[in-house]
Design an enzyme around this catalytic site. Structure first.
Site, PDB file in Angstrom:
ATOM      1  N   ASP A  60      48.817 -19.840  50.181  1.00 15.81           N
ATOM      2  CA  ASP A  60      48.355 -19.391  48.874  1.00 15.81           C
ATOM      3  C   ASP A  60      47.069 -18.600  49.073  1.00 15.81           C
ATOM      4  O   ASP A  60      46.031 -19.153  49.455  1.00 15.81           O
ATOM      5  CB  ASP A  60      48.120 -20.608  47.975  1.00 15.81           C
ATOM      6  CG  ASP A  60      47.769 -20.238  46.541  1.00 15.81           C
ATOM      7  OD1 ASP A  60      47.369 -19.083  46.300  1.00 15.81           O
ATOM      8  OD2 ASP A  60      47.893 -21.120  45.658  1.00 15.81           O
ATOM      9  N   HIS A  61      47.127 -17.286  48.785  1.00 12.47           N
ATOM     10  CA  HIS A  61      45.978 -16.429  49.067  1.00 12.47           C
ATOM     11  C   HIS A  61      44.804 -16.683  48.119  1.00 12.47           C
ATOM     12  O   HIS A  61      43.692 -16.194  48.346  1.00 12.47           O
ATOM     13  CB  HIS A  61      46.385 -14.959  48.995  1.00 12.47           C
ATOM     14  CG  HIS A  61      45.676 -14.100  49.984  1.00 12.47           C
ATOM     15  ND1 HIS A  61      44.327 -14.199  50.233  1.00 12.47           N
ATOM     16  CD2 HIS A  61      46.123 -13.112  50.804  1.00 12.47           C
ATOM     17  CE1 HIS A  61      43.965 -13.317  51.148  1.00 12.47           C
ATOM     18  NE2 HIS A  61      45.045 -12.640  51.513  1.00 12.47           N
ATOM     19  N   ARG A  62      45.016 -17.461  47.049  1.00 10.59           N
ATOM     20  CA  ARG A  62      43.893 -17.859  46.202  1.00 10.59           C
ATOM     21  C   ARG A  62      43.019 -18.873  46.928  1.00 10.59           C
ATOM     22  O   ARG A  62      41.806 -18.967  46.671  1.00 10.59           O
ATOM     23  CB  ARG A  62      44.400 -18.480  44.902  1.00 10.59           C
ATOM     24  CG  ARG A  62      45.218 -17.563  44.022  1.00 10.59           C
ATOM     25  CD  ARG A  62      45.799 -18.324  42.847  1.00 10.59           C
ATOM     26  NE  ARG A  62      46.682 -19.406  43.263  1.00 10.59           N
ATOM     27  CZ  ARG A  62      47.277 -20.264  42.439  1.00 10.59           C
ATOM     28  NH1 ARG A  62      47.062 -20.151  41.117  1.00 10.59           N
ATOM     29  NH2 ARG A  62      48.052 -21.218  42.902  1.00 10.59           N
TER      30      ARG A  62
END
Length: 466
Positions: free
Chosen positions: A436-438
């Site tokens: 998850d790039h968040r």
């Protein structure tokens, strides 16, 4: 809860056997109408949240009705079974409602059933029952047979056995259900039972010469009870989306369109890890335990998490916070007869290698038996999926909802590899990490994946980095 001529009918509703469940599919009934059940007895098996769960009944009695056939998806809170909890030895007429200076009459009267405490999974509903006309002379109550009906009794005076004109015909709920299924109006049926009660035989006689229908176990036809493919012509087949497939589809769509996925790949030489697997199988400390490459891959992931703790997190959308987890609930994707499920090993970071091996074995065995509980599939932090067992080199896995990353392990194959300056056949595999790039930026994701690969290329780091 309702009252009948032979007792009180209590209803059991589909409970929420997990957190936030809204529906469940009835896989199998273990009881049928007429069966006696006791408090705590398992009456059916349901599938919900990717798990098969057995449901016990919370009271004693005789099964009155099954409301849904096997294969039906039922919302939480719907009544699934009704149980007659009255006395099983006799069927006395309900007590008369006390009235001042009034003698009993043969006319039908109504009385409210006693309110019962509400238990988990079912509630109380108001019902009514009609009193039987009193006989001029009291007689012992006739014992019930196994189907909740009274056997034939000596003939009684006509005035005592024939209901008053315009009153509702006397029949027990299963008999009324049978008449309804056969399309028979009970008002046209001649009763032969004691006190003017209509029996099953009376209904069958009224239906002759029409074929006699079986006892009303379930209202729906058998074809609806089977979750089988639905024919749609010679060129295509339609399969109902339910159970595990439905839950998995919803979760994957939600994850794919909520978390910004990034996937990185690395190909590595795992020859030393495969040698260590062979050595551990012969180690007395691992006797009786299952040792395979997945065990060491799981250990490598746990070591990489320790070196990169920021990857073990979740995104709290409501509070706009990143939640760092100081524990690792390691998910293992498992293919089962019901579909793909992802149970997780709680506090995997605290386990020794033998303990981790035992947990992996228990997890896989329970999943294959379809006995994984909803609790075992909740609270995961990151997951491993071994697509290599299907001969696949790698893939781009979708993150399990609520987690930060998933590692796909490809097939381990002998391939030409440059080793110590020479091309040699080595055991090689490819890892794919979706994150998850968040939560995880490119640098952190790359370091995490590189640390996993480093441990598997040089497994002595299982000791030096622990």
């Amino acid at each position: 809860m309702t009252s009948t001529a032979s007792g009180t009918v209590r209803e059991f509703k589909m409970p929420d056997v997990g957190e936030g469940l809204t529906e469940a599919e009835i896989l199998k009934w273990y009881v049928q109408p007429g069966d006696t059940v006791t408090d705590g007895q398992v009456v059916c098996e349901v599938e919900t949240a990717k798990a098969a769960v057995e449901l016990p009944i919370p009271f004693d009695g005789v099964v009155h009705e099954l409301r849904f056939p096997e294969g039906t998806t039922v919302d939480v809170g719907q009544v699934i079974i009704a149980v007659e909890t009255g006395s099983g030895g006799s069927a006395p007429a309900p007590a008369a409602v006390p009235t001042p200076a009034a003698a009993p009459t043969p006319a039908a009267t109504e009385e409210a059933p006693a309110r019962q405490p509400v238990l988990v999974g079912y509630g109380v509903s108001q019902g009514s029952t009609k009193r039987r006309p009193r006989k001029a002379t009291a007689a012992p109550a006739a014992p019930l047979n196994g189907h909740g009906e009274a056997p034939a009794a000596p003939a009684a005076p006509v005035a005592a056995t024939v209901p008053a004109q315009g009153s509702r015909p006397l029949a027990k709920p299963p008999v009324r259900k049978l008449a309804k299924d056969l399309g028979i109006d009970l008002a046209t049926v001649t009763p032969t039972g004691p006190d003017g009660i209509i029996t099953r035989e009376d209904v069958h006689a009224a239906a002759a010469p029409a074929p006699v229908a079986p006892a009303p176990v379930l209202a729906a036809p058998a074809v609806e009870a089977l979750p089988a493919p639905v024919p749609a012509g010679d060129r295509e087949t339609r399969i109902p989306v339910k159970g595990v497939r439905k839950v998995t589809a919803q979760a994957m769509v939600g994850s794919a369109f909520t978390a910004p996925h990034v996937t990185e790949f690395i190909t590595l030489d795992v020859t030393r890890t495969m040698k260590l697997v062979a050595d551990l199988k012969a180690d007395p400390d691992m006797a009786g335990l299952r040792v395979n490459p997945l065990l060491l891959i799981a250990k490598a992931v746990l070591i990489a998490v320790r070196r990169n703790p920021e990857v073990n997190a979740s995104w709290d959308e409501a509070n706009q916070e990143i939640v760092l987890k100081h524990y690792v609930n390691l998910g293992i994707a498992a293919a089962t007869p019901r579909g793909l499920i992802v149970p997780n090993i709680k506090d995997a970071h605290l386990k020794t290698l033998p303990e981790l091996s035992g947990s992996l074995s228990d997890l896989v065995a329970t999943a294959r038996e379809g006995k994984t509980s909803p609790a075992d599939m909740q609270g995961g932090t990151l997951t491993i999926t071994n697509v290599g067992v299907f001969g696949v080199d790698t893939g781009t896995p979708i993150i399990n909802p609520g987690e930060s990353a998933i590692l796909a392990v490809g097939a381990i194959k002998a391939q030409p590899w440059v080793h110590k300056g020479k091309v040699k056949p080595r055991q090689v595999t490819t890892l794919a990490l979706s994150f998850d790039h968040r939560l995880i930026d490119g640098e952190l994701g790359s370091k995490f994946l590189a640390d996993i690969a480093a441990v598997l290329e040089h497994p002595r780091r299982l000791i030096t980095w622990s």
